[in-house]
Design an enzyme around this catalytic site. Structure first.
Site, short mmCIF file in Angstrom:
data_model
loop_
_atom_site.label_atom_id
_atom_site.label_comp_id
_atom_site.label_asym_id
_atom_site.label_seq_id
_atom_site.Cartn_x
_atom_site.Cartn_y
_atom_site.Cartn_z
N GLY A 57 0.71 -1.46 -0.04
CA GLY A 57 0.05 0.13 0.05
C GLY A 57 0.86 1.12 0.00
CD GLU A 60 1.29 1.90 -3.19
OE1 GLU A 60 2.12 0.81 -3.32
OE2 GLU A 60 1.25 3.20 -3.29
CD GLU A 114 4.62 -3.30 -3.91
OE1 GLU A 114 5.70 -4.34 -3.97
OE2 GLU A 114 5.01 -2.28 -3.36
N PRO A 144 -7.99 6.56 15.18
CG PRO A 144 -8.93 8.38 16.63
CD PRO A 144 -8.95 6.89 16.16
CD GLU A 151 13.73 -5.86 0.89
OE1 GLU A 151 13.28 -5.16 -0.22
OE2 GLU A 151 14.16 -5.24 1.64
#
Lengths: 228, 228
Positions: free
Chosen positions: B45, B61, B65, B82, B114
DNA sequence: ACAAAAGTGTTGAGAGTACACCCATGC
DNA sequence: GCATGGGTGTACTCTCAACACTTTTGT
């Protein structure tokens, strides 16, 4: 402490507040007092505060406009087209709420000319992309009606079977068979008879029922269970 | 031109990218190289750009990827507690994507250490509230499988009936009856026979089928039509 | 010829749908 | 006693679920 170096859009919540009034599905709209779209009707909503959860913001707006709490509230969709607000980038998280027909009192302070109920299927021209939000809410409500018990949220705590059936007929926009409807509801086992009867009408009084499940319930075990 | 005087949260999109690999439902995760949650796995993201639509950001995105375009993509839910990101107020609009099993090539430049696929039902510890997002995506995928044709998005353009059935079994987590499954699919009329057969196996070759509808289809006329 | 996956029908149970008349009450 | 909405049962159809054997191919 870390900070971000990214553009930050404004974020609002907008609400599609449904109720049943006069046997029709209606929504609450507010007349805008400022540009852009001054004088146009719009969905109630507002900015999310700095440390406020999205749902909390929606509940706050709902309370401010209607004085009602403890209603069914569900996140709908997030609209974020860059040009949806002429003032700049505003992303809005939309919600829909269902208000029981005996709780649709508006805030005392609200000016009736500025906050009003409108039939959901014949709304006036709306500001921004609110018409799109409304259409989406309607679609979602109709879908959920068929496999959940959301419909019950539109009724008072005690209601007659005819009233329940009318909610379904109103939202789905078609007539349902009385006997099949009643058999189905009974089979689901989600209603409780009360000893009371509704004496308002001029004719034979109807028995009042109560909804058993606490708030909301999915109605599928195997496949769907609510295809009226 | 008007401006707002309100706090502006950062807005991101996060993706739950599903595929079928080795007969299991898997998701794509990225290992974080920075604090917070450095070294933890996270959903792919990133930030929404200034004049970028939300869905466009999700597609970007996804492309970054996986190098994949033209996949099934659907907005899931917007998370805005929050405290969900320790760096500050970040609201994330989550999406889920379905990648056909023959297109799950990752970007050439990506370092295999990764970016990796993980079984959706046994993910590693995830950063932020990404586990909650994943759980929600799984629930939604299972639900949609039963009344839409999303499942077909996980298969190559030509596939055998057994492969299709395995997609359903994998996601729903239970076995289905072969004869009932095939009768149901045929009854829906959404598949086209091809003249080709899959010759890979050691045994009797299976006929290949193609999905008729362009992208995606709701499967209800009256009630549900896909309760396998 | 054998191992392995592909392919194919029938039956019983349960749910959906269509349909019409008597009942209780207020006036 | 009559007008009005409340309340009830049955028959047919269709879909779901359970279940086992034959066919085709590679080795």
């Amino acid at each position: 402490m870390y900070t971000y170096e990214y553009p930050r859009p404004a974020v609002t919540v907008d609400l599609v507040i449904f109720t049943i009034r006069d046997g029709r599905l209606q929504i609450l709209l507010i007349r805008r007092g400022e540009a852009p779209f001054k004088g146009r009707w719009a969905l109630p909503g507002g900015f999310v505060r700095e440390d406020e959860d999205l749902e909390a913001a929606a509940l706050r707006e709902l309370d401010e406009e209607t004085g009602v709490r403890d209603v069914y509230l569900e996140q709908l969709f997030t609209f974020g087209e860059p040009q949806r607000d002429p003032r700049g980038r505003v992303i809005t998280v939309s919600y829909f709420a269902l208000i029981a027909s005996d709780r649709q009192v508006l805030r005392a302070q609200t000016d009736a000319a500025e906050v009003q109920w409108f039939p959901a299927d014949e709304p006036p021209a709306l500001a921004f992309d609110h018409r799109k939000i409304l259409d989406y809410a309607l679609e979602r409500l109709r879908n959920k009606l068929e496999y959940t018990t959301v419909g019950f949220q539109l009724l008072p705590r005690k209601f007659t079977l005819t009233e329940l059936q009318q909610v379904y007929e109103t939202i789905l926009g078609r007539e349902l068979d009385k006997r099949n409807f009643r058999r189905k509801v009974e089979l689901l086992g989600i209603l409780e008879e009360t000893d009371e009867k509704k004496m308002e009408g001029v004719h034979r009084p109807a028995r009042l029922y109560r909804f058993k499940a606490r708030q909301f319930e999915k109605l599928k075990d195997k496949g769907i269970l609510f295809p009226f």
